[in-house]
Design a protein around this motif. Structure first.
Motif, PDB file in Angstrom:
ATOM      1  N   UNK A  31       0.630  -1.014  -0.041  1.00 36.90           N
ATOM      2  CA  UNK A  31      -0.015   0.159   0.099  1.00 36.90           C
ATOM      3  C   UNK A  31       0.722   1.271  -0.068  1.00 36.90           C
ATOM      4  N   UNK A  32       1.986   1.191   0.804  1.00 37.10           N
ATOM      5  CA  UNK A  32       3.010   2.552   0.820  1.00 37.10           C
ATOM      6  C   UNK A  32       3.555   2.384  -0.716  1.00 37.10           C
ATOM      7  N   UNK A  33       3.852   1.549  -1.152  1.00 35.72           N
ATOM      8  CA  UNK A  33       4.470   1.616  -2.786  1.00 35.72           C
ATOM      9  C   UNK A  33       3.266   2.308  -3.702  1.00 35.72           C
ATOM     10  N   UNK A  34       2.075   1.777  -3.382  1.00 38.98           N
ATOM     11  CA  UNK A  34       1.115   2.455  -4.195  1.00 38.98           C
ATOM     12  C   UNK A  34       0.835   3.857  -4.122  1.00 38.98           C
ATOM     13  N   UNK A  35       0.723   4.120  -2.756  1.00 34.45           N
ATOM     14  CA  UNK A  35       0.463   5.590  -2.456  1.00 34.45           C
ATOM     15  C   UNK A  35       1.603   6.417  -2.919  1.00 34.45           C
ATOM     16  N   UNK A  36       2.679   5.965  -2.860  1.00 34.03           N
ATOM     17  CA  UNK A  36       4.030   6.928  -3.442  1.00 34.03           C
ATOM     18  C   UNK A  36       4.226   6.848  -4.711  1.00 34.03           C
ATOM     19  N   UNK A  37       3.639   5.828  -5.725  1.00 34.33           N
ATOM     20  CA  UNK A  37       3.719   5.590  -7.209  1.00 34.33           C
ATOM     21  C   UNK A  37       3.506   7.177  -7.718  1.00 34.33           C
ATOM     22  N   UNK A  38       4.687   7.538  -8.657  1.00 34.14           N
ATOM     23  CA  UNK A  38       4.308   8.846  -9.393  1.00 34.14           C
ATOM     24  C   UNK A  38       4.413   8.270 -11.113  1.00 34.14           C
ATOM     25  N   UNK A  39       3.810   9.166 -11.509  1.00 30.62           N
ATOM     26  CA  UNK A  39       3.623   9.045 -13.122  1.00 30.62           C
ATOM     27  C   UNK A  39       5.013   9.274 -13.573  1.00 30.62           C
ATOM     28  N   UNK A  40       5.521   8.390 -14.428  1.00 36.44           N
ATOM     29  CA  UNK A  40       6.641   8.388 -15.230  1.00 36.44           C
ATOM     30  C   UNK A  40       6.618   8.589 -16.577  1.00 36.44           C
ATOM     31  N   UNK A  41       5.576   7.901 -16.923  1.00 36.39           N
ATOM     32  CA  UNK A  41       5.426   7.819 -18.438  1.00 36.39           C
ATOM     33  C   UNK A  41       3.858   8.079 -18.788  1.00 36.39           C
ATOM     34  N   UNK A  42       3.824   8.573 -19.902  1.00 32.61           N
ATOM     35  CA  UNK A  42       2.428   8.723 -20.526  1.00 32.61           C
ATOM     36  C   UNK A  42       2.294   8.248 -21.881  1.00 32.61           C
ATOM     37  N   UNK A  43       1.648   7.039 -22.044  1.00 33.78           N
ATOM     38  CA  UNK A  43       1.457   6.319 -23.223  1.00 33.78           C
ATOM     39  C   UNK A  43       0.343   6.728 -23.987  1.00 33.78           C
ATOM     40  N   UNK A  44       0.494   7.039 -25.276  1.00 36.07           N
ATOM     41  CA  UNK A  44      -0.712   7.289 -26.163  1.00 36.07           C
ATOM     42  C   UNK A  44      -0.857   6.322 -27.115  1.00 36.07           C
ATOM     43  N   UNK A  75      -9.521  13.484 -16.887  1.00 35.06           N
ATOM     44  CA  UNK A  75      -8.645  13.263 -18.269  1.00 35.06           C
ATOM     45  C   UNK A  75      -9.260  12.784 -19.458  1.00 35.06           C
ATOM     46  N   UNK A  76     -10.317  11.834 -19.293  1.00 38.58           N
ATOM     47  CA  UNK A  76     -11.032  11.371 -20.475  1.00 38.58           C
ATOM     48  C   UNK A  76     -12.012  12.625 -20.854  1.00 38.58           C
ATOM     49  N   UNK A  77     -12.709  13.225 -20.149  1.00 34.86           N
ATOM     50  CA  UNK A  77     -13.309  14.520 -20.471  1.00 34.86           C
ATOM     51  C   UNK A  77     -12.434  15.556 -21.310  1.00 34.86           C
ATOM     52  N   UNK A  78     -11.005  15.719 -20.903  1.00 33.47           N
ATOM     53  CA  UNK A  78     -10.358  16.879 -21.508  1.00 33.47           C
ATOM     54  C   UNK A  78      -9.613  16.117 -23.028  1.00 33.47           C
ATOM     55  N   UNK A  79      -9.417  15.061 -22.841  1.00 32.92           N
ATOM     56  CA  UNK A  79      -8.962  14.455 -24.168  1.00 32.92           C
ATOM     57  C   UNK A  79     -10.028  14.407 -25.270  1.00 32.92           C
ATOM     58  N   UNK A  80     -11.114  14.234 -24.755  1.00 33.31           N
ATOM     59  CA  UNK A  80     -12.371  14.135 -25.651  1.00 33.31           C
ATOM     60  C   UNK A  80     -12.678  15.414 -26.305  1.00 33.31           C
ATOM     61  N   UNK A  86     -13.274  10.434 -30.720  1.00 34.79           N
ATOM     62  CA  UNK A  86     -14.372  10.079 -30.381  1.00 34.79           C
ATOM     63  C   UNK A  86     -14.763   9.465 -29.163  1.00 34.79           C
ATOM     64  N   UNK A  87     -13.831   8.695 -28.594  1.00 27.10           N
ATOM     65  CA  UNK A  87     -13.707   8.051 -27.342  1.00 27.10           C
ATOM     66  C   UNK A  87     -12.216   8.119 -26.868  1.00 27.10           C
ATOM     67  N   UNK A  88     -12.347   7.941 -25.479  1.00 25.06           N
ATOM     68  CA  UNK A  88     -10.931   7.776 -24.872  1.00 25.06           C
ATOM     69  C   UNK A  88     -11.026   6.919 -23.581  1.00 25.06           C
ATOM     70  N   UNK A 100      -3.149   6.168 -22.195  1.00 27.23           N
ATOM     71  CA  UNK A 100      -4.514   6.730 -22.745  1.00 27.23           C
ATOM     72  C   UNK A 100      -4.738   6.141 -24.159  1.00 27.23           C
ATOM     73  N   UNK A 101      -5.879   5.502 -24.201  1.00 31.47           N
ATOM     74  CA  UNK A 101      -6.164   4.911 -25.707  1.00 31.47           C
ATOM     75  C   UNK A 101      -7.327   5.872 -26.261  1.00 31.47           C
TER      76      UNK A 101
END
Length: 166
Positions: A31-44, A75-80, A86-88, A100-101
Motif C-alpha cells: 500500500x505504501x508503494x502504491x500511495x507513493x507511485x508517481x507518473x513517469x510515462x504517459x502512453x498514447x 482526463x477522459x473529458x479533457x482528451x475528448x 470520439x472516445x478515450x 491513454x487509448x
C-alpha cells in the motif's frame, strides 16, 4: 519425547499468527508503494489525425504527479475535447505509467455548412475540413439556418444521407 496435543495446536496457532503478521506487513508495504507511485510515462495509442502531443497536452498529467491522484474522469473529458477524438479510455499501469487509448472519429461524408465539415459514421459533425484532396461525398442543400435552429431535423437529414451511403 512426544509433543502434547496442546503444544502442537499452540505451534500451529503461532505459525498462523506469524503468517498473518507477515501478510499484514507485506500488504502495508505494498500500500505504501502504491500511495507513493508517481507518473513517469504517459502512453498514447490509437492516434492518426490527432497527435499524441496534443492528446498529452489535453490530458494535463504531470510527470511526477501521484499516480493515484490522477482524476481519470477529468482526463477522459479533457482528451475528448480534441475534435478528432470520439472516445478515450485511461488506465493506470503500475508502477508509473498512465495509458491513454484514443478512438478517433471516422469521417464518412462532408457537410456543406459555412464551409465543409467532416461528419462521422455516427452522424456527428466534428471538425472543419481543412485538407485539400478529401475524397468523401458532400452533403449539400441543408440550410445553415436549419442546422442552427432545428438541429434535430438537420440530424435526421444527415442520418438519412449516411444510411444511403452504407
Amino acid at each position: 519425547m512426544q509433543t502434547s496435543p496442546t503444544s502442537s495446536s499452540l505451534r500451529k496457532t503461532l505459525k498462523r499468527i506469524l503468517v498473518a503478521l507477515l501478510v499484514v506487513a507485506a500488504s502495508g508495504q505494498f500500500v505504501r508503494v502504491l500511495l507513493r507511485a508517481e507518473v513517469q510515462h504517459i502512453e498514447v495509442e490509437g492516434v492518426e489525425r490527432a497527435s499524441a502531443v496534443s492528446v498529452r497536452h489535453l490530458a494535463d498529467i504531470r510527470i511526477g504527479e501521484r499516480l493515484l491522484s490522477v482524476d481519470l474522469g477529468r482526463v477522459v473529458a479533457s482528451v475528448k475535447r480534441h475534435p478528432w477524438v470520439a472516445e478515450a479510455t485511461i488506465r493506470r499501469k503500475f508502477p508509473g505509467t498512465v495509458g491513454i487509448v484514443v478512438e478517433e472519429h471516422v469521417p464518412k461524408l462532408l457537410l456543406a455548412h459555412r464551409g465543409l465539415f467532416f461528419v462521422s459514421s455516427k452522424g456527428e459533425i466534428f471538425v472543419r475540413a481543412r485538407t485539400l484532396g478529401v475524397d468523401l461525398p458532400v452533403l449539400t442543400g441543408v440550410p445553415s439556418s436549419l442546422i442552427d435552429e432545428q438541429p434535430a431535423v438537420a440530424q435526421r437529414i444527415i442520418d438519412e444521407a449516411l444510411f444511403v451511403l452504407a
